[in-house]
Design a protein around this motif. Sequence first.
Motif, short mmCIF file in Angstrom:
data_model
loop_
_atom_site.label_atom_id
_atom_site.label_comp_id
_atom_site.label_asym_id
_atom_site.label_seq_id
_atom_site.Cartn_x
_atom_site.Cartn_y
_atom_site.Cartn_z
N GLU A 139 0.84 -1.19 0.00
CA GLU A 139 0.00 0.00 0.00
C GLU A 139 0.88 1.25 0.00
OE1 GLU A 139 -2.88 0.13 3.04
OE2 GLU A 139 -3.93 -1.70 2.42
N TRP A 140 0.28 2.32 -0.51
CA TRP A 140 0.95 3.61 -0.55
C TRP A 140 0.86 4.28 0.81
CZ3 TRP A 140 4.08 5.46 -4.17
CH2 TRP A 140 4.00 4.93 -5.45
N THR A 197 2.56 14.26 7.75
CA THR A 197 1.15 14.04 8.04
C THR A 197 0.60 12.86 7.26
OG1 THR A 197 0.88 16.41 8.45
CG2 THR A 197 -1.12 15.12 8.05
N SER A 198 0.92 12.79 5.97
CA SER A 198 0.40 11.71 5.14
C SER A 198 0.99 10.36 5.55
CB SER A 198 0.70 11.99 3.66
OG SER A 198 0.28 10.92 2.84
N LEU A 199 2.28 10.33 5.86
CA LEU A 199 2.93 9.07 6.22
C LEU A 199 2.41 8.52 7.54
CD1 LEU A 199 5.07 6.96 5.58
CD2 LEU A 199 6.78 8.42 6.67
N LEU A 200 2.27 9.38 8.54
CA LEU A 200 1.78 8.92 9.84
C LEU A 200 0.32 8.48 9.77
CD1 LEU A 200 3.39 11.55 12.23
CD2 LEU A 200 4.17 9.23 11.76
N GLU A 254 -3.57 3.83 9.67
CA GLU A 254 -4.66 3.11 9.01
C GLU A 254 -4.23 1.70 8.61
OE1 GLU A 254 -5.81 5.54 5.76
OE2 GLU A 254 -6.82 7.05 7.00
N LEU A 255 -2.97 1.54 8.19
CA LEU A 255 -2.48 0.22 7.81
C LEU A 255 -2.41 -0.71 9.01
CD1 LEU A 255 -1.23 -1.64 5.64
CD2 LEU A 255 1.00 -0.67 6.24
N ILE A 256 -1.94 -0.19 10.14
CA ILE A 256 -1.85 -1.02 11.34
C ILE A 256 -3.24 -1.37 11.86
CG2 ILE A 256 -1.06 -1.06 13.74
CD1 ILE A 256 1.28 0.69 12.90
N ALA A 257 -4.18 -0.42 11.78
CA ALA A 257 -5.53 -0.68 12.26
C ALA A 257 -6.26 -1.70 11.39
CB ALA A 257 -6.32 0.63 12.31
N SER A 258 -5.93 -1.76 10.11
CA SER A 258 -6.60 -2.69 9.20
C SER A 258 -5.91 -4.05 9.11
CB SER A 258 -6.67 -2.08 7.80
OG SER A 258 -5.37 -1.85 7.28
N THR A 259 -4.87 -4.26 9.90
CA THR A 259 -4.17 -5.54 9.88
C THR A 259 -5.00 -6.61 10.55
OG1 THR A 259 -2.04 -4.41 9.93
CG2 THR A 259 -2.05 -6.74 10.52
#
Length: 382
Positions: free
Chosen positions: A76-77, A136-139, A144-149
């Motif tokens: 993911e980006w 801001t975009s990276l954090l 969101e990536l960690i929450a959707s794991t």
Amino acid sequence: MDAVDATAHYEVVTSEEAPSLLTIILDTNPRAWAALSSTLPLSRAIANILVFANSHLAFSSGNRVAVIASHSHRAEWLYPSPSSSQPQRTRPSGGAGGEDVDMTDAPAAAAAAATTDGATTKTSANKFPQFAEVETSLLKATRELIASTAEADLGETTTLISGALTLALAHINKTSLAFPSTRSGSATDTKGTRSKAAEKAGLDARILIISVSDSSPAQYIPTMNAVFAASHSGIAIDVLSLRGTATFLQQASFITRGTFLSAEDPQGLLTYLMFGFGATSSSEDASSLISPSTDVVDFRAACFCHRKVVDTGFVCSICLSIFCEVPEGAECLTCGTKLALGSYGAKPAVVPRVRRKKKRRIGINGETREETGSAAGTPLPA
């Protein structure tokens, strides 16, 4: 012309460096980062990566940065986000013949809409706007990536590095279309000078992989396809291995003439990034710098039948597929060619050595000498 109109004519030559695109692929495998939590937490690693990315942007106003997350089952980006990577379309607000449009892609609106921990962030005068946008975009994308794991992703020991490399190559190819070549000159290799692809496109691009997982034998074929595509395009792949055995990534760095570093102490992540990968390929001082690298490269490959890393295997003479054992019926599983093994497994022919006959030694008066064909001894002086 000077003699006709009495004016001086000069040729304008552009001496500024070509813009550089740095694509960072971050291995976000949850299990691997859990093992590194006591030494290097993921939050501290992202902070160090942000410092390195900002230093790359500070080299030149035309430099760009992209960050891709290589997760357990997907890539993911992280920056730029998919929504902001393409400009939003505007539509007339005053009817069919109206001239006013809704400015929905204004930078101020995008900055005001950015949220961190549910709160609206405001631009600070003490921080460069592009640095704040990347942070801001990276954090936000990482949270969101960690929450959707999912729970099933926590047991994986590998990462989808092949998908991340494919996204990086596609992004580099798309970005290079916006930078037509304005230079002329000879193109050389990717180690400290401009490559053929960069000279043609007017953009210097490289990929930096921060790995914490082992190489997956199941991804050997797509990973090598992406590596050969990067080598053909003149894109160097740099690898920083913080943990695990990055066998295929070491080969990728060697093939594309990049830099491979295996960190002995992951706590010095920022030091490895700044001193090992700080010099860009378009830098004038890069040609005089010797990049650190490993002396020994593991060239083992994964078989096409069981996806196991093998030292010795069988190779198809048509499609060059690798097998750890002879396929059933001696037929290639990739192209279906009937393989002729010949006399494989037979003992090699041994030619007997010619044994030389040893000469017998005889003793005369307490002295020994070699036996000769003559019955009489050597005459002695009187």
